[in-house]
Design a protein around this motif. Structure first.
Motif, mmCIF file in Angstrom:
data_model
loop_
_atom_site.group_PDB
_atom_site.id
_atom_site.type_symbol
_atom_site.label_atom_id
_atom_site.label_comp_id
_atom_site.label_asym_id
_atom_site.label_seq_id
_atom_site.Cartn_x
_atom_site.Cartn_y
_atom_site.Cartn_z
ATOM 1 N N GLU A 6 26.811 -14.177 2.651
ATOM 2 C CA GLU A 6 26.232 -12.768 2.089
ATOM 3 C C GLU A 6 27.104 -12.540 0.724
ATOM 4 N N LEU A 7 28.224 -12.930 0.608
ATOM 5 C CA LEU A 7 28.767 -12.604 -0.769
ATOM 6 C C LEU A 7 27.810 -13.385 -1.927
ATOM 7 N N GLY A 8 27.754 -14.706 -1.417
ATOM 8 C CA GLY A 8 27.153 -15.488 -2.415
ATOM 9 C C GLY A 8 25.588 -14.645 -2.702
ATOM 10 N N LYS A 9 24.873 -14.258 -1.820
ATOM 11 C CA LYS A 9 23.498 -13.867 -2.013
ATOM 12 C C LYS A 9 23.748 -12.426 -2.938
ATOM 13 N N ASP A 10 24.643 -11.974 -2.639
ATOM 14 C CA ASP A 10 24.959 -10.436 -3.469
ATOM 15 C C ASP A 10 25.235 -10.828 -4.907
ATOM 16 N N LEU A 11 26.107 -11.954 -5.263
ATOM 17 C CA LEU A 11 26.279 -12.360 -6.580
ATOM 18 C C LEU A 11 25.123 -12.849 -7.245
ATOM 19 N N ALA A 12 24.179 -13.652 -6.482
ATOM 20 C CA ALA A 12 23.259 -14.201 -7.118
ATOM 21 C C ALA A 12 22.128 -13.283 -7.440
ATOM 22 N N MET A 13 22.045 -12.297 -6.307
ATOM 23 C CA MET A 13 21.364 -10.974 -7.023
ATOM 24 C C MET A 13 21.631 -10.368 -7.992
ATOM 25 N N GLN A 14 23.176 -10.443 -8.152
ATOM 26 C CA GLN A 14 23.412 -9.584 -9.381
ATOM 27 C C GLN A 14 23.100 -10.387 -10.508
ATOM 28 N N ILE A 15 23.287 -11.968 -10.616
ATOM 29 C CA ILE A 15 22.800 -12.721 -11.766
ATOM 30 C C ILE A 15 21.536 -12.397 -12.135
ATOM 31 N N ALA A 16 20.688 -12.487 -11.116
ATOM 32 C CA ALA A 16 19.059 -12.293 -11.430
ATOM 33 C C ALA A 16 18.967 -10.956 -12.203
ATOM 34 N N ALA A 17 19.570 -9.891 -11.461
ATOM 35 C CA ALA A 17 19.267 -8.599 -12.170
ATOM 36 C C ALA A 17 20.031 -8.333 -13.392
ATOM 37 N N MET A 18 21.212 -8.693 -13.507
ATOM 38 C CA MET A 18 22.137 -8.312 -14.559
ATOM 39 C C MET A 18 22.001 -9.394 -15.787
ATOM 40 N N ARG A 19 21.472 -10.643 -15.348
ATOM 41 C CA ARG A 19 21.400 -11.586 -16.688
ATOM 42 C C ARG A 19 22.637 -11.877 -17.374
ATOM 43 N N PRO A 20 23.807 -12.296 -16.636
ATOM 44 C CA PRO A 20 24.945 -12.475 -17.353
ATOM 45 C C PRO A 20 24.682 -13.834 -18.122
ATOM 46 N N MET A 21 25.315 -14.221 -19.290
ATOM 47 C CA MET A 21 25.130 -15.481 -19.838
ATOM 48 C C MET A 21 26.267 -16.161 -19.833
ATOM 49 N N TYR A 22 27.646 -15.809 -19.452
ATOM 50 C CA TYR A 22 28.897 -16.467 -19.334
ATOM 51 C C TYR A 22 29.646 -15.998 -17.996
ATOM 52 N N LEU A 23 30.210 -16.858 -17.420
ATOM 53 C CA LEU A 23 31.182 -16.518 -16.356
ATOM 54 C C LEU A 23 32.285 -15.459 -16.343
ATOM 55 N N ASP A 24 33.090 -15.652 -17.622
ATOM 56 C CA ASP A 24 34.139 -14.572 -17.892
ATOM 57 C C ASP A 24 34.244 -14.784 -19.577
#
Length: 309
Positions: A179-197
């Protein structure tokens, strides 16, 4: 039987073949639409090759896990409705499986590798799909994760495909991790981060951003009529805050977690790990959005038909 410009346009829309080929097919078959379609199909790979030059900026981004190997691929086509075609989606899934099982080093190696449950290569299967679908189809890119726990996410029927890869230890509750992984993947889809940190940000990109923000801050301070050294010192302090905002925009761990914006993603992952009594680390992620970076061609069908006839 004669035929009109509208007939040529209709044949193109049905088959996806170029205007000149459609005109020739109607000429050869006396304007009979069904026979013209059959004629074009009979052209085999020659017709498929002609389609290969056409811009393919639609299609799907697809993510999956096969035998614990995370895969994300982008396969392009010319029109958006192809993404709803079952045969096209079966081909995309097959490409992902070929990536997982054949471990290709690049696109050329992938295209030369064996397509699953077939005696054809991926390239040969792609050519077959061009004939079946009637559009140019292109396998554009892929990523393959062999270590850690990969969790896939597909957004909006294939508009965006995401794989996030986690390192998990001392935790048995894998449902919560998923569930955490899905939430994070949805965040990546929506917020378009280019880098990890922030440590992952390209040094030249960071320096360019600092220069832009410094010049902007200096310009903003000119109205205050401060001494040059004082104005620069204030500007440099302003830049520090703005660079933190820059990291919040482009770095996943620095972003506010979409489901609880009072926490950063990094803090949310830490708190989840603490509750579960173990450790969780985000290793990496990949986000593919179909057609990003491809210039789409806007066709004027009426003008094209007129010019061909």
């Amino acid at each position: 039987m004669s035929f009109s410009a509208q007939d040529v346009k209709e044949l193109r829309e049905v088959t996806g073949v170029g205007m000149m080929d459609c005109k020739k097919a109607l000429t050869e078959t006396g304007g009979d639409m069904e026979k013209a379609i059959a004629y074009l199909r009979e052209q085999g790979l020659a017709t498929a090759q002609k389609k290969a030059g056409r811009i393919a900026a639609e299609g799907v981004a697809y993510a999956t896990v096969i035998d614990n190997i995370g895969v994300v691929v982008e396969v392009n086509a010319e029109t958006d409705f192809v993404a709803k075609n079952d045969k096209f989606n079966e081909f995309v899934a097959g490409v992902a499986e070929a990536v997982a099982k054949n471990a290709p080093s690049d696109i050329d190696a992938l295209m030369a590798s064996k397509f699953p449950k077939s005696d054809k290569t991926v390239a040969e299967e792609q050519q077959e799909m061009i004939l079946v679908i009637g559009e140019n189809i292109s396998v554009r890119r892929f990523e393959r994760y062999t270590e850690g726990l990969s969790i896939p996410y597909i957004h909006a029927g294939g508009k965006i495909g995401v794989i996030i890869n986690l390192e998990v230890s001392g935790i048995s509750d894998m449902d919560t991790i998923t569930e955490l992984g899905k939430d994070l993947a949805m965040q990546i889809a929506a917020m378009r981060p280019m880098y990890l940190d922030s440590a992952s940000v390209d040094a030249s990109e960071l320096e360019k951003e600092k220069e832009i923000q410094l010049n902007k801050a200096i310009e903003e301070n000119k109205a205050k009529n401060l001494p040059d050294d004082k104005a620069r010192q204030i500007a440099e302090n302003m830049v520090k805050g703005r660079i933190n905002k820059f990291f919040e925009d482009i770095c996943l761990l620095n972003q506010a977690f979409v489901k609880e914006n009072k926490l950063t993603v990094e803090k949310h992952v830490q708190e989840t790990a603490k509750k579960l009594g173990g450790a969780i680390k985000i290793n990496k992620f990949t986000r593919f959005e179909k057609g990003e970076g491809i210039e789409k061609k806007q066709d004027d069908f009426a003008a094209e038909v007129a010019s061909m006839l």
